[in-house]
Design an enzyme around this catalytic site. Sequence first.
Site, PDB file in Angstrom:
ATOM      1  N   GLU A  50     -12.932  11.108   8.657  1.00 27.87           N
ATOM      2  CA  GLU A  50     -13.694  11.798   9.713  1.00 27.87           C
ATOM      3  C   GLU A  50     -14.680  12.789   9.103  1.00 27.87           C
ATOM      4  OE1 GLU A  50     -10.419  11.461   9.231  1.00 27.87           O
ATOM      5  OE2 GLU A  50      -9.268  11.988  11.012  1.00 27.87           O
ATOM      6  N   TRP A  97       1.985 -25.591 -12.741  1.00 27.69           N
ATOM      7  CA  TRP A  97       1.841 -24.745 -11.563  1.00 27.69           C
ATOM      8  C   TRP A  97       2.140 -25.556 -10.318  1.00 27.69           C
ATOM      9  CZ3 TRP A  97       1.668 -19.856 -12.789  1.00 27.69           C
ATOM     10  CH2 TRP A  97       1.074 -19.467 -13.980  1.00 27.69           C
ATOM     11  N   ARG A 130      -1.567  -8.629  -5.365  1.00 26.08           N
ATOM     12  CA  ARG A 130      -0.951  -7.695  -6.312  1.00 26.08           C
ATOM     13  C   ARG A 130      -1.734  -6.386  -6.343  1.00 26.08           C
ATOM     14  NH1 ARG A 130       0.560 -11.195 -11.776  1.00 26.08           N
ATOM     15  NH2 ARG A 130       2.456 -12.130 -10.954  1.00 26.08           N
ATOM     16  N   THR A 167      13.628 -13.747 -13.445  1.00 25.81           N
ATOM     17  CA  THR A 167      12.230 -14.177 -13.503  1.00 25.81           C
ATOM     18  C   THR A 167      11.590 -13.743 -14.817  1.00 25.81           C
ATOM     19  OG1 THR A 167      12.055 -14.108 -11.111  1.00 25.81           O
ATOM     20  CG2 THR A 167       9.988 -13.942 -12.323  1.00 25.81           C
ATOM     21  N   ASP A 196      10.135 -16.734 -16.939  1.00 24.77           N
ATOM     22  CA  ASP A 196       8.678 -16.936 -16.946  1.00 24.77           C
ATOM     23  C   ASP A 196       7.914 -15.942 -17.819  1.00 24.77           C
ATOM     24  OD1 ASP A 196       9.328 -18.778 -15.020  1.00 24.77           O
ATOM     25  OD2 ASP A 196       8.610 -17.586 -13.327  1.00 24.77           O
ATOM     26  N   ARG A 229      -4.978  -9.662 -12.455  1.00 23.49           N
ATOM     27  CA  ARG A 229      -6.102 -10.003 -13.327  1.00 23.49           C
ATOM     28  C   ARG A 229      -7.312 -10.412 -12.496  1.00 23.49           C
ATOM     29  NH1 ARG A 229      -1.499 -11.441 -15.460  1.00 23.49           N
ATOM     30  NH2 ARG A 229      -1.489 -13.664 -15.065  1.00 23.49           N
ATOM     31  N   GLU A 239       8.067 -10.597  -6.087  1.00 29.11           N
ATOM     32  CA  GLU A 239       7.709 -11.949  -6.528  1.00 29.11           C
ATOM     33  C   GLU A 239       8.908 -12.781  -6.982  1.00 29.11           C
ATOM     34  OE1 GLU A 239       4.006 -12.850  -8.184  1.00 29.11           O
ATOM     35  OE2 GLU A 239       3.319 -10.774  -8.241  1.00 29.11           O
ATOM     36  N   HIS A 248      15.117 -12.188  -3.755  1.00 27.27           N
ATOM     37  CA  HIS A 248      14.729 -12.462  -2.368  1.00 27.27           C
ATOM     38  C   HIS A 248      15.961 -12.458  -1.469  1.00 27.27           C
ATOM     39  CE1 HIS A 248      10.580 -12.896  -3.189  1.00 27.27           C
ATOM     40  NE2 HIS A 248      10.599 -14.120  -3.699  1.00 27.27           N
TER      41      HIS A 248
HETATM   42  C1  AOF Z   1      -5.962  10.633   4.701  1.00 29.45           C
HETATM   43  N1  AOF Z   1      -7.222  10.202   4.976  1.00 29.45           N
HETATM   44  O1  AOF Z   1      -8.950   9.919   6.338  1.00 29.45           O
HETATM   45  C2  AOF Z   1      -6.964  10.878   7.209  1.00 29.45           C
HETATM   46  C3  AOF Z   1      -5.638  11.304   6.917  1.00 29.45           C
HETATM   47  O2  AOF Z   1      -2.826  16.133   2.208  1.00 29.45           O
HETATM   48  P1  AOF Z   1      -4.007  15.245   2.462  1.00 29.45           P
HETATM   49  O3  AOF Z   1      -5.263  16.062   2.684  1.00 29.45           O
HETATM   50  O4  AOF Z   1      -4.210  14.215   1.374  1.00 29.45           O
HETATM   51  O5  AOF Z   1      -3.754  14.513   3.844  1.00 29.45           O
HETATM   52  C4  AOF Z   1      -3.064  13.312   3.986  1.00 29.45           C
HETATM   53  C5  AOF Z   1      -2.593  13.158   5.431  1.00 29.45           C
HETATM   54  O6  AOF Z   1      -3.629  13.397   6.367  1.00 29.45           O
HETATM   55  C6  AOF Z   1      -2.088  11.761   5.771  1.00 29.45           C
HETATM   56  O7  AOF Z   1      -0.741  11.621   5.460  1.00 29.45           O
HETATM   57  C7  AOF Z   1      -2.319  11.669   7.280  1.00 29.45           C
HETATM   58  O8  AOF Z   1      -1.206  12.236   7.967  1.00 29.45           O
HETATM   59  C8  AOF Z   1      -3.524  12.581   7.537  1.00 29.45           C
HETATM   60  N2  AOF Z   1      -4.802  11.859   7.842  1.00 29.45           N
HETATM   61  N3  AOF Z   1      -5.218  11.159   5.650  1.00 29.45           N
HETATM   62  O9  AOF Z   1      -5.499  10.518   3.575  1.00 29.45           O
HETATM   63  C9  AOF Z   1      -7.780  10.308   6.177  1.00 29.45           C
HETATM   64  N4  AOF Z   1      -7.510  10.983   8.429  1.00 29.45           N
HETATM   65 ZN    ZN Z   2      -7.612  14.640   8.324  1.00 28.62          ZN
END
Ligand code: AOF
Ligand code: ZN
Length: 360
Positions: free
Chosen positions: A54, A170, A184, A196, A200, A207, A291, A297
Site C-alpha cells: 500500500e 526420467w 522449488r 531419497t 538418488d 536450477r 519431494e 509422504h
Molecule cells: C507485508 N507486506 O504489503 C503488507 C503486510 O513487520 P513488517 O513491517 O514486516 O510487517 C509484516 C506484517 O504486516 C505482515 O505479517 C502482515 O500482517 C502485515 N501486512 N505485510 O509484509 C505488505 N500489507
Molecule cells: Zn502494512
Amino acid sequence: MASDADFMRRAIELAEKHRGRTSPNPIVGCVIVDKSGALIAEGAHKGPGEPHAEIVALQRLGGRAPGATMYTTLEPCMHHGRTPPCAPAVIAAGIARCVVGSEDPIPGHAGGMKALRRAKVKVARALIDECDASNRGWLMWARHRRPAFTLKAAITLDGKIATVAGQSQWITGKPAREDVHRLRSEHDAIMVGVGTVLADDPRLTARRPGARNPVRIIIDSTLRTPSRAKALAKGTRRIIATTDAAPPQRERTLARTGAEIWRFPVRTGGVPLDHLARALAEQGITSVFVEGGGQIHASMLRFALADELVLYVAPMMVGGPSPSWVGGEGVRALDDAHRFRFIETVQIGSDLRIRAVRGE
Ligand code: AOF
Ligand code: ZN
C-alpha cells in the site's frame, strides 16, 4: 469499465512477482484507481524490512490520492513492525474506498478494515478466495504456526515412481522437470527423506536463472545421510531433522558439513513431523515442498500435514511390485482413506500436472 475483480486481479499479479522472496511476510500487491476509473499507481511488497504494498503505491502519488479507490490483496495493517502501519497512511492519503482481498489473521496486525471504516473510508471485498490462495503458506503459518506442506511426486499412470529394477530417471519429460524447479524456488524449503538421498543423491536446488534456492531439509531419524551427499553442498541453510536415537558420532561428522542437526524425541515412526513443523515455523519457514520418498509422504499423511499435492503423471506404465509414491502401512477401510479435492489439471509437455488440496 474494469470491475473490482479486474483491479484486484492486477494487484494479485503484482504480488505474484515476489513469490518465494517475502517470507516470513506475505506477498501483497496494491493498485490505486482514480475517480474516472484510471489506474494511477501500483505497488508490491518485496520482503521483510521493505515497505508494504500500500505504501509503495501511495508513494508513487506523493502520499496523496484524494477520492481514489485502493485495491489491496491483504487488509492494510495496524501495527508498527519493521515498518509503520498502513491503515493510517491510507486514511491520510484521502483514499475514499478500499477494496480488500484477504483478512490479516495476525492479532495486532489486523484491524485495518475497522480503522478505515471508522475514518469513513468505504471498505469492500473482492476475490477473497484468490487472494487467500496466493498466500496459502503464509496464512497457514499466521493462523496455525506451521508451514503449509506441498507433497510432490513424478509418477507413471500406475502410480509408480520407479521400475522393478529401481530405474526412475526420467519418468516425466523435461518441461515437467523444469516446472519442478520453478515450484522449488517458490517454496521456503524443500524436504526429502534419507531414503531419497541414498537412492538418488538429489541436489535439492532450484536450477533456474535468477532463482532463489530454498532451505534444504532431510528427514533422517538415525543420521544415515552421507556427509558427501549433494544435498549437503554449501549454499543455503541445510537442516537434518533426526531423533535422540541417532549416534552422536554421526552428528559430529555431519555437523562439520555446516548442516544444522535438529534432534527430536524418538517416537514410533521416526522424526515427529508435527514438532518439526512447529520448529520450522519458528524459523520463519512458511511453505515446504516435500519431494518424497514414499515413507515421508506416508508420514505426512499420517500426521495430517499433507495440505496440497502436486503430481506429475507420465503417460506410461511399468507394472509389477515396484514402489508407488506413497508407502507406509496403508489403510484398510475406504472410510479411512485420505481425501483430497482436485483444483487443477494441466498438460505440461507430454505429462499431466494434477494439483489437489486436502478435502473435508
Ligand atoms: C507485508 N507486506 O504489503 C503488507 C503486510 O513487520 P513488517 O513491517 O514486516 O510487517 C509484516 C506484517 O504486516 C505482515 O505479517 C502482515 O500482517 C502485515 N501486512 N505485510 O509484509 C505488505 N500489507
Ligand atoms: Zn502494512
